[in-house]
Design a protein around this motif. Structure first.
Motif, PDB file in Angstrom:
ATOM      1  N   ASP A  60       0.806  -1.213   0.000  1.00 21.01           N
ATOM      2  CA  ASP A  60       0.000   0.000   0.000  1.00 21.01           C
ATOM      3  C   ASP A  60       0.840   1.265   0.000  1.00 21.01           C
ATOM      4  O   ASP A  60       0.380   2.318  -0.430  1.00 21.01           O
ATOM      5  N   VAL A  63       1.134   3.183  -3.253  1.00 24.01           N
ATOM      6  CA  VAL A  63      -0.093   3.861  -3.679  1.00 24.01           C
ATOM      7  C   VAL A  63      -0.155   5.261  -3.087  1.00 24.01           C
ATOM      8  O   VAL A  63      -0.666   6.201  -3.689  1.00 24.01           O
ATOM      9  N   ASP A  66       3.441  10.228  -3.746  1.00 20.73           N
ATOM     10  CA  ASP A  66       3.005  11.242  -4.705  1.00 20.73           C
ATOM     11  C   ASP A  66       4.080  11.546  -5.742  1.00 20.73           C
ATOM     12  O   ASP A  66       4.045  12.591  -6.386  1.00 20.73           O
ATOM     13  N   PHE A  68       4.416  10.354  -8.597  1.00 19.99           N
ATOM     14  CA  PHE A  68       3.990  10.063  -9.964  1.00 19.99           C
ATOM     15  C   PHE A  68       4.220  11.232 -10.900  1.00 19.99           C
ATOM     16  O   PHE A  68       4.323  11.068 -12.115  1.00 19.99           O
ATOM     17  N   TRP A  95      -0.051  -0.670 -10.989  1.00 21.35           N
ATOM     18  CA  TRP A  95      -0.934  -0.453  -9.844  1.00 21.35           C
ATOM     19  C   TRP A  95      -1.715   0.849  -9.900  1.00 21.35           C
ATOM     20  O   TRP A  95      -2.792   0.961  -9.332  1.00 21.35           O
ATOM     21  N   THR A  96      -1.192   1.858 -10.580  1.00 17.46           N
ATOM     22  CA  THR A  96      -1.882   3.139 -10.623  1.00 17.46           C
ATOM     23  C   THR A  96      -2.082   3.637 -12.052  1.00 17.46           C
ATOM     24  O   THR A  96      -1.369   3.235 -12.976  1.00 17.46           O
ATOM     25  N   ASP A  98      -2.057   7.382 -13.678  1.00 23.33           N
ATOM     26  CA  ASP A  98      -1.718   8.769 -13.372  1.00 23.33           C
ATOM     27  C   ASP A  98      -2.131   9.658 -14.538  1.00 23.33           C
ATOM     28  O   ASP A  98      -1.779   9.397 -15.688  1.00 23.33           O
ATOM     29  N   THR A 114      -4.030  10.641  -9.325  1.00 22.18           N
ATOM     30  CA  THR A 114      -3.612   9.243  -9.305  1.00 22.18           C
ATOM     31  C   THR A 114      -4.790   8.366  -8.920  1.00 22.18           C
ATOM     32  O   THR A 114      -5.464   8.634  -7.925  1.00 22.18           O
ATOM     33  N   ILE A 115      -5.039   7.339  -9.726  1.00 19.59           N
ATOM     34  CA  ILE A 115      -6.121   6.394  -9.474  1.00 19.59           C
ATOM     35  C   ILE A 115      -5.499   5.022  -9.216  1.00 19.59           C
ATOM     36  O   ILE A 115      -4.813   4.481 -10.076  1.00 19.59           O
ATOM     37  N   PRO A 116      -5.706   4.441  -8.032  1.00 19.01           N
ATOM     38  CA  PRO A 116      -5.074   3.148  -7.704  1.00 19.01           C
ATOM     39  C   PRO A 116      -5.802   1.952  -8.311  1.00 19.01           C
ATOM     40  O   PRO A 116      -6.207   1.024  -7.614  1.00 19.01           O
ATOM     41  N   LYS A 117      -5.961   1.983  -9.639  1.00 22.80           N
ATOM     42  CA  LYS A 117      -6.675   0.898 -10.322  1.00 22.80           C
ATOM     43  C   LYS A 117      -5.989   0.574 -11.642  1.00 22.80           C
ATOM     44  O   LYS A 117      -6.569   0.688 -12.712  1.00 22.80           O
ATOM     45  N   GLY A 118      -4.728   0.154 -11.544  1.00 22.54           N
ATOM     46  CA  GLY A 118      -3.958  -0.146 -12.736  1.00 22.54           C
ATOM     47  C   GLY A 118      -4.146  -1.568 -13.234  1.00 22.54           C
ATOM     48  O   GLY A 118      -5.142  -2.236 -12.942  1.00 22.54           O
TER      49      GLY A 118
END
Length: 238
Positions: A60, A63, A66, A68, A95-96, A98, A114-118
């Motif tokens: 985690d 995630v 920052d 990115f 994982w992310t 961006d 950033t979206i944690p849905k890669g």
């Protein structure tokens, strides 16, 4: 002293490690005996480690990182001067996801998201559906192969599930872009990262405002350029 420095750009991904010359799975495991073969083996402080086997488990902490902004900038640092007045960079990683706008050839970090849905979440969803519908999983390497090439000789029932889930993932990426206020038909969008090829192979939006950087080593290459620029700046000031 700077003249003795060698700049090596490394992109630490959840699935793959990338330099400008190498790409390998983000995995390392100690070998308790002296290895018979030394291919992909690291020797460090008297111990041996096998590199590039099974990827590391997702933590985690990354995630919440920052950093990115630099990651996404390094995918595109050498192309910013060619971009339109406003361009959206979408970096799809393991994982992310961006999202970063470049306005007047300058990255706008205040609007970065950033979206944690890669891609890893997509692969998990695929195997959840495979277990639910067919009572079996598919190896991640096979899923990645389908993502990369858009085809496979895998069993048709499994392939159908994988294709549906990947297409659903792609639709969710586009919906996220739309939800943040970007027009999919008029905003220049550049997909970068390992997921760029997924968007190209499985996306339903085929418009002239959408392009793809399929070089998985782009971030590492960009890191080296940024570091070299920084060293040159330091030399000028010294």
């Amino acid at each position: 002293m700077n003249n003795k420095l060698e700049v090596i750009g490394i992109d630490h991904g959840w699935s793959m490690m990338k330099t400008i010359s190498q790409v390998f799975v983000t995995g390392v495991k100690e070998i308790t005996t002296t290895p018979a073969l030394f291919g992909d083996v690291l020797e460090y402080e008297g111990k041996f480690y096998k590199v590039g086997t099974v990827r590391q488990e997702v933590k985690d902490t990354k995630v919440e990182d920052d950093s990115f902004y630099l990651l996404t900038l390094a995918a595109v640092v050498d192309k910013i001067h060619t971009m339109a007045k406003k361009t959206l960079i979408v970096d799809i990683g393991s994982w992310t996801i961006d999202i970063m706008p470049v306005i007047n050839k300058s990255p706008d970090e205040s609007k970065c998201v950033t979206i944690p849905k890669g891609l890893i979440t997509c692969m998990r969803s695929i195997n959840e559906q495979c277990v639910r519908q067919l009572n079996g999983e598919v190896d991640e390497s096979e899923i990645q192969n389908i993502m990369r090439y858009g085809r496979s000789d895998i069993d048709d029932e499994y392939f159908a599930i994988i294709k549906v889930e990947i297409e659903d993932f792609v639709d969710k990426v586009y919906n996220s872009i739309r939800e943040f206020g970007y027009n999919l038909k008029t905003t220049p969008i550049v997909f970068v990262g390992g997921g760029a090829v997924v968007m190209k192979n499985f996306g339903s939006h085929d418009a002239k405002n959408i392009s793809y950087n399929l070089d998985v080593k782009a971030n590492a290459r960009g890191y080296e350029q940024l570091a070299t620029m920084g060293l040159k700046s330091t030399r000028r000031l010294s």
